[in-house]
Design a protein around this motif. Sequence first.
Motif, PDB file in Angstrom:
ATOM      1  N   TRP A   1     -72.503  -4.170  -8.505  1.00 37.38           N
ATOM      2  CA  TRP A   1     -71.927  -4.653  -9.773  1.00 37.38           C
ATOM      3  C   TRP A   1     -72.993  -4.632 -10.865  1.00 37.38           C
ATOM      4  N   ASP A   2     -72.706  -3.924 -11.963  1.00 41.13           N
ATOM      5  CA  ASP A   2     -73.722  -3.862 -13.018  1.00 41.13           C
ATOM      6  C   ASP A   2     -73.182  -4.193 -14.410  1.00 41.13           C
ATOM      7  N   ASP A   3     -72.008  -4.818 -14.467  1.00 45.37           N
ATOM      8  CA  ASP A   3     -71.446  -5.250 -15.754  1.00 45.37           C
ATOM      9  C   ASP A   3     -71.647  -6.765 -15.877  1.00 45.37           C
ATOM     10  N   PHE A   4     -72.545  -7.171 -16.767  1.00 49.01           N
ATOM     11  CA  PHE A   4     -72.899  -8.592 -16.878  1.00 49.01           C
ATOM     12  C   PHE A   4     -72.268  -9.266 -18.094  1.00 49.01           C
ATOM     13  N   THR A   5     -71.210  -8.647 -18.649  1.00 50.12           N
ATOM     14  CA  THR A   5     -70.530  -9.188 -19.831  1.00 50.12           C
ATOM     15  C   THR A   5     -70.037 -10.610 -19.589  1.00 50.12           C
ATOM     16  N   ASP A   6     -69.502 -10.863 -18.394  1.00 48.43           N
ATOM     17  CA  ASP A   6     -68.888 -12.167 -18.100  1.00 48.43           C
ATOM     18  C   ASP A   6     -69.806 -13.081 -17.299  1.00 48.43           C
ATOM     19  N   LEU A   7     -71.114 -12.765 -17.311  1.00 52.07           N
ATOM     20  CA  LEU A   7     -72.085 -13.588 -16.588  1.00 52.07           C
ATOM     21  C   LEU A   7     -73.027 -14.256 -17.593  1.00 52.07           C
ATOM     22  N   SER A   8     -73.164 -15.575 -17.476  1.00 52.62           N
ATOM     23  CA  SER A   8     -74.127 -16.283 -18.317  1.00 52.62           C
ATOM     24  C   SER A   8     -74.991 -17.187 -17.444  1.00 52.62           C
ATOM     25  N   PHE A   9     -76.138 -17.557 -17.981  1.00 57.09           N
ATOM     26  CA  PHE A   9     -77.109 -18.358 -17.232  1.00 57.09           C
ATOM     27  C   PHE A   9     -77.386 -19.668 -17.958  1.00 57.09           C
ATOM     28  N   ALA A  10     -77.622 -20.706 -17.173  1.00 56.06           N
ATOM     29  CA  ALA A  10     -78.019 -21.998 -17.729  1.00 56.06           C
ATOM     30  C   ALA A  10     -79.147 -22.552 -16.875  1.00 56.06           C
TER      31      ALA A  10
END
Length: 342
Positions: free
Chosen positions: A52-61
Amino acid sequence: MSKTQVVVTGGSGFIAIHIILQLLQQGYAVKTTVRNLKKTELVKRMLKNGGWDDFTDLSFAVADLTTDAHWDEVMTGATYAIHPASPTPTLNFKNEAEMINPAINGVLRVLKAASAAHLKRVVLTSAYGAIFAGHRDQTTPFTEEDWSDLSVKGIHPYQKSKTLSERAAWDFIDNDNSGLELATVNPVAVMGPVLADDYSHSNIQIQEMLTGKTKVLAPVDSGYVDVRDVASLHLLAMTSPKAAGQRFLATTGETYSMKDVADILRDNFPQFAKNIPSKVVPTAIIKAAAVANPMLRMVASVAGTYAETSNAKATKLLGWQPRSAKTAILATAQSMIDLKIV
């Protein structure tokens, strides 16, 4: 239309990364916590190794289970939270509280923040350790109805930490008025594809067998389950109406000895056969050695104990269908070979 957001704690963890992978594949937005932002590249690298290489819907906290800071902001806007993050077993600890207190406090921080943000459900990654410990005379497979009996002498603090932190979670839910739901997933030893050289303690035994670091085998029986199936069970426990208020034992229902595992590796990876041990050390010797060597105490605490488990609840209630234990073990070894970890 905005996507349903799921918080996943400890995104670089072995179980967590497979949960994140499946959530993204199924169209969720994922916010994952890391202790520091340096971990974000590791998380992305593991997801890429998982395809998986689409990080549009991934966020970090940035959030740490040992402090209250940031947890309220982490949960804002989410519908669900999955909490696999937990202190890793420190085999050489000064006292039990070092393992037990952080586990309990971390679970409560996540639940308090989820309650305050009015999430629908939290799925807690508990463990088989909250089910089997202290049952010396067990003769029928362990199920979700079983709880570890901490009044019995000799239970390892890791199993205590898993039991007490899950108990604390259920107590919290019993007294919470926000409508927050809880489900727990209690995996046996988790195998399956590692996505980087950052992997769980249960996988280390495969690496150490293949590399010849393990010279003899402990008389330990265990259930084994693939991390991909542990992840899918978390997603089922998150969304199924039937899962609210329930525990789910993540197991294939098979039980292997350490010798069985060594034999599977030897048969399927002959290039490593000379490294893989075959001699089993008697239980009495392991227990005697553990008196002087703290690193052996966790193994000694489960040596020679009954380890049969049932997955009837997860398969019947949620339609969960795990791969075989052998498939999970072989996937661990193959992924380590592919990543040149062994």
